[in-house]
Motif scaffolding. Structure first.
Motif, PDB file in Angstrom:
ATOM      1  N   VAL A 113     -11.934  -8.191  -4.216  1.00 53.52           N
ATOM      2  CA  VAL A 113     -12.552  -8.891  -5.352  1.00 53.52           C
ATOM      3  C   VAL A 113     -11.596  -8.934  -6.537  1.00 53.52           C
ATOM      4  O   VAL A 113     -11.487  -9.955  -7.219  1.00 53.52           O
ATOM      5  N   GLY A 114     -10.867  -7.856  -6.780  1.00 54.01           N
ATOM      6  CA  GLY A 114      -9.907  -7.846  -7.882  1.00 54.01           C
ATOM      7  C   GLY A 114      -8.834  -8.903  -7.724  1.00 54.01           C
ATOM      8  O   GLY A 114      -8.518  -9.639  -8.663  1.00 54.01           O
ATOM      9  N   LEU A 115      -8.265  -9.007  -6.518  1.00 55.77           N
ATOM     10  CA  LEU A 115      -7.236 -10.019  -6.281  1.00 55.77           C
ATOM     11  C   LEU A 115      -7.801 -11.440  -6.350  1.00 55.77           C
ATOM     12  O   LEU A 115      -7.162 -12.353  -6.874  1.00 55.77           O
ATOM     13  N   MET A 164       1.627 -13.544 -17.652  1.00 56.78           N
ATOM     14  CA  MET A 164       1.282 -12.340 -16.940  1.00 56.78           C
ATOM     15  C   MET A 164       1.439 -12.614 -15.447  1.00 56.78           C
ATOM     16  O   MET A 164       0.987 -13.630 -14.942  1.00 56.78           O
ATOM     17  N   LYS A 165       2.084 -11.702 -14.756  1.00 55.85           N
ATOM     18  CA  LYS A 165       2.306 -11.870 -13.322  1.00 55.85           C
ATOM     19  C   LYS A 165       1.061 -11.503 -12.534  1.00 55.85           C
ATOM     20  O   LYS A 165       0.270 -10.660 -12.943  1.00 55.85           O
ATOM     21  N   LEU A 166       0.923 -12.139 -11.375  1.00 53.10           N
ATOM     22  CA  LEU A 166      -0.154 -11.788 -10.465  1.00 53.10           C
ATOM     23  C   LEU A 166       0.158 -10.447  -9.806  1.00 53.10           C
ATOM     24  O   LEU A 166       1.314 -10.103  -9.578  1.00 53.10           O
ATOM     25  N   THR A 167      -0.880  -9.709  -9.498  1.00 54.43           N
ATOM     26  CA  THR A 167      -0.715  -8.443  -8.808  1.00 54.43           C
ATOM     27  C   THR A 167      -0.280  -8.714  -7.375  1.00 54.43           C
ATOM     28  O   THR A 167      -0.879  -9.523  -6.677  1.00 54.43           O
ATOM     29  N   SER A 168       0.732  -8.024  -6.943  1.00 52.73           N
ATOM     30  CA  SER A 168       1.258  -8.215  -5.594  1.00 52.73           C
ATOM     31  C   SER A 168       0.451  -7.368  -4.606  1.00 52.73           C
ATOM     32  O   SER A 168       0.297  -6.158  -4.801  1.00 52.73           O
ATOM     33  N   PRO A 169      -0.043  -7.978  -3.534  1.00 48.22           N
ATOM     34  CA  PRO A 169      -0.726  -7.192  -2.508  1.00 48.22           C
ATOM     35  C   PRO A 169       0.183  -6.145  -1.867  1.00 48.22           C
ATOM     36  O   PRO A 169      -0.283  -5.094  -1.445  1.00 48.22           O
ATOM     37  N   LEU A 170       1.484  -6.407  -1.838  1.00 48.17           N
ATOM     38  CA  LEU A 170       2.427  -5.442  -1.283  1.00 48.17           C
ATOM     39  C   LEU A 170       2.468  -4.175  -2.144  1.00 48.17           C
ATOM     40  O   LEU A 170       2.518  -3.064  -1.617  1.00 48.17           O
ATOM     41  N   VAL A 171       2.434  -4.347  -3.462  1.00 51.97           N
ATOM     42  CA  VAL A 171       2.406  -3.186  -4.366  1.00 51.97           C
ATOM     43  C   VAL A 171       1.136  -2.379  -4.141  1.00 51.97           C
ATOM     44  O   VAL A 171       1.167  -1.144  -4.099  1.00 51.97           O
ATOM     45  N   LEU A 172       0.024  -3.069  -3.980  1.00 51.19           N
ATOM     46  CA  LEU A 172      -1.242  -2.370  -3.725  1.00 51.19           C
ATOM     47  C   LEU A 172      -1.200  -1.633  -2.387  1.00 51.19           C
ATOM     48  O   LEU A 172      -1.740  -0.527  -2.264  1.00 51.19           O
ATOM     49  N   LEU A 173      -0.551  -2.215  -1.401  1.00 54.18           N
ATOM     50  CA  LEU A 173      -0.409  -1.562  -0.103  1.00 54.18           C
ATOM     51  C   LEU A 173       0.449  -0.304  -0.208  1.00 54.18           C
ATOM     52  O   LEU A 173       0.119   0.731   0.391  1.00 54.18           O
ATOM     53  N   VAL A 174       1.523  -0.379  -0.976  1.00 58.94           N
ATOM     54  CA  VAL A 174       2.384   0.790  -1.175  1.00 58.94           C
ATOM     55  C   VAL A 174       1.624   1.890  -1.911  1.00 58.94           C
ATOM     56  O   VAL A 174       1.716   3.072  -1.545  1.00 58.94           O
ATOM     57  N   ILE A 175       0.852   1.512  -2.928  1.00 54.79           N
ATOM     58  CA  ILE A 175       0.044   2.495  -3.656  1.00 54.79           C
ATOM     59  C   ILE A 175      -0.964   3.142  -2.719  1.00 54.79           C
ATOM     60  O   ILE A 175      -1.130   4.374  -2.718  1.00 54.79           O
ATOM     61  N   SER A 176      -1.637   2.342  -1.913  1.00 54.51           N
ATOM     62  CA  SER A 176      -2.612   2.883  -0.964  1.00 54.51           C
ATOM     63  C   SER A 176      -1.963   3.826   0.038  1.00 54.51           C
ATOM     64  O   SER A 176      -2.525   4.873   0.364  1.00 54.51           O
ATOM     65  N   ALA A 177      -0.790   3.475   0.521  1.00 53.37           N
ATOM     66  CA  ALA A 177      -0.103   4.328   1.493  1.00 53.37           C
ATOM     67  C   ALA A 177       0.315   5.652   0.861  1.00 53.37           C
ATOM     68  O   ALA A 177       0.152   6.720   1.466  1.00 53.37           O
ATOM     69  N   ALA A 187     -10.120  -7.500 -13.515  1.00 50.63           N
ATOM     70  CA  ALA A 187      -9.786  -7.799 -12.121  1.00 50.63           C
ATOM     71  C   ALA A 187      -8.579  -6.986 -11.665  1.00 50.63           C
ATOM     72  O   ALA A 187      -8.567  -6.446 -10.552  1.00 50.63           O
ATOM     73  N   GLN A 188      -7.561  -6.886 -12.512  1.00 49.93           N
ATOM     74  CA  GLN A 188      -6.390  -6.100 -12.143  1.00 49.93           C
ATOM     75  C   GLN A 188      -6.732  -4.617 -12.041  1.00 49.93           C
ATOM     76  O   GLN A 188      -6.283  -3.936 -11.113  1.00 49.93           O
ATOM     77  N   ALA A 189      -7.531  -4.114 -12.972  1.00 49.05           N
ATOM     78  CA  ALA A 189      -7.943  -2.712 -12.911  1.00 49.05           C
ATOM     79  C   ALA A 189      -8.776  -2.443 -11.662  1.00 49.05           C
ATOM     80  O   ALA A 189      -8.641  -1.387 -11.023  1.00 49.05           O
ATOM     81  N   CYS A 190      -9.613  -3.381 -11.305  1.00 52.04           N
ATOM     82  CA  CYS A 190     -10.436  -3.258 -10.101  1.00 52.04           C
ATOM     83  C   CYS A 190      -9.547  -3.190  -8.861  1.00 52.04           C
ATOM     84  O   CYS A 190      -9.771  -2.360  -7.966  1.00 52.04           O
ATOM     85  N   ALA A 191      -8.520  -4.012  -8.798  1.00 53.68           N
ATOM     86  CA  ALA A 191      -7.622  -4.028  -7.639  1.00 53.68           C
ATOM     87  C   ALA A 191      -6.843  -2.715  -7.534  1.00 53.68           C
ATOM     88  O   ALA A 191      -6.741  -2.126  -6.445  1.00 53.68           O
ATOM     89  N   TYR A 192      -6.303  -2.234  -8.638  1.00 52.86           N
ATOM     90  CA  TYR A 192      -5.535  -0.990  -8.609  1.00 52.86           C
ATOM     91  C   TYR A 192      -6.418   0.221  -8.304  1.00 52.86           C
ATOM     92  O   TYR A 192      -6.046   1.088  -7.517  1.00 52.86           O
TER      93      TYR A 192
END
Length: 173
Positions: free
Chosen positions: A133-135, A1-14, A83-88
């Motif tokens: 916390v999720g990351l 399973m891949k780690l969640t990318s902070p860049l993807v989370l930033l794009v989602i937030s934007a 943790a992944q659900a928390c981050a997203y």
């Protein structure tokens, strides 16, 4: 399973932030209520963050050497998914409420009561806490590489031909 990318989370937030800003703009224009979660949502977010952190610390302690008691692999997998659900979820909440806060900034001097802006800012802060916390817990769930990481597992060794004269696939001592 891949780690969640902070860049993807930033794009989602934007992206969600842009939607939140547009929603706040339209609701203000048509004199509707601004779509902000109530402050008691911070309690729920806090419970999720604490639960994720407690389960993550449990996995981290086991991973770092407290292996006297076997860790339930289902619990470890569920901790990773949590943790992944928390981050997203945190990224979505952060983006939405940051967009609303940006819209409320243009009205800051016109309104005498800025509780909506502070409420949006508090919810965005809760979303940021969920992302962090999720990351962090997701990284707690990583298994460190073993000593022979490049070697295949026993029983799954492929047969290979000698590459050079004198090199054999096994020693017949």
């Amino acid at each position: 399973m891949k780690l969640t990318s902070p860049l993807v989370l930033l794009v989602i937030s934007a992206a969600v932030g842009t939607l939140g800003w547009l929603a706040a703009l339209l609701t203000t224009r048509y004199s509707l209520n601004t779509p902000v979660l109530p402050l008691n949502g911070l309690i729920t977010m806090g419970v999720i963050v604490v639960l994720t952190l407690v389960l993550g610390i449990r996995v981290l302690r086991w991973r770092n050497g407290n292996k006297k008691k076997m860790l339930n692999p289902i619990l470890a997998a569920l901790t990773l998914v949590l943790a992944q659900a928390c981050a997203y979820t945190g990224a979505v909440l952060l983006g939405w409420h940051a967009g609303i806060f940006v819209d409320q900034l243009r009205l800051w001097n016109l309104r005498s009561d800025q509780t909506l802006a502070w409420q949006a800012l508090a919810m965005a802060g809760g979303g940021l806490a969920m992302v962090v916390v999720g990351l962090m817990v997701e990284r707690f769930c990583r298994i460190p590489p073993e000593d022979g990481e490049g070697e295949p597992a026993p029983g799954l060794q492929e047969k290979r031909k000698p590459k050079a004269e004198g090199e054999y696939a096994y020693r017949g001592d």
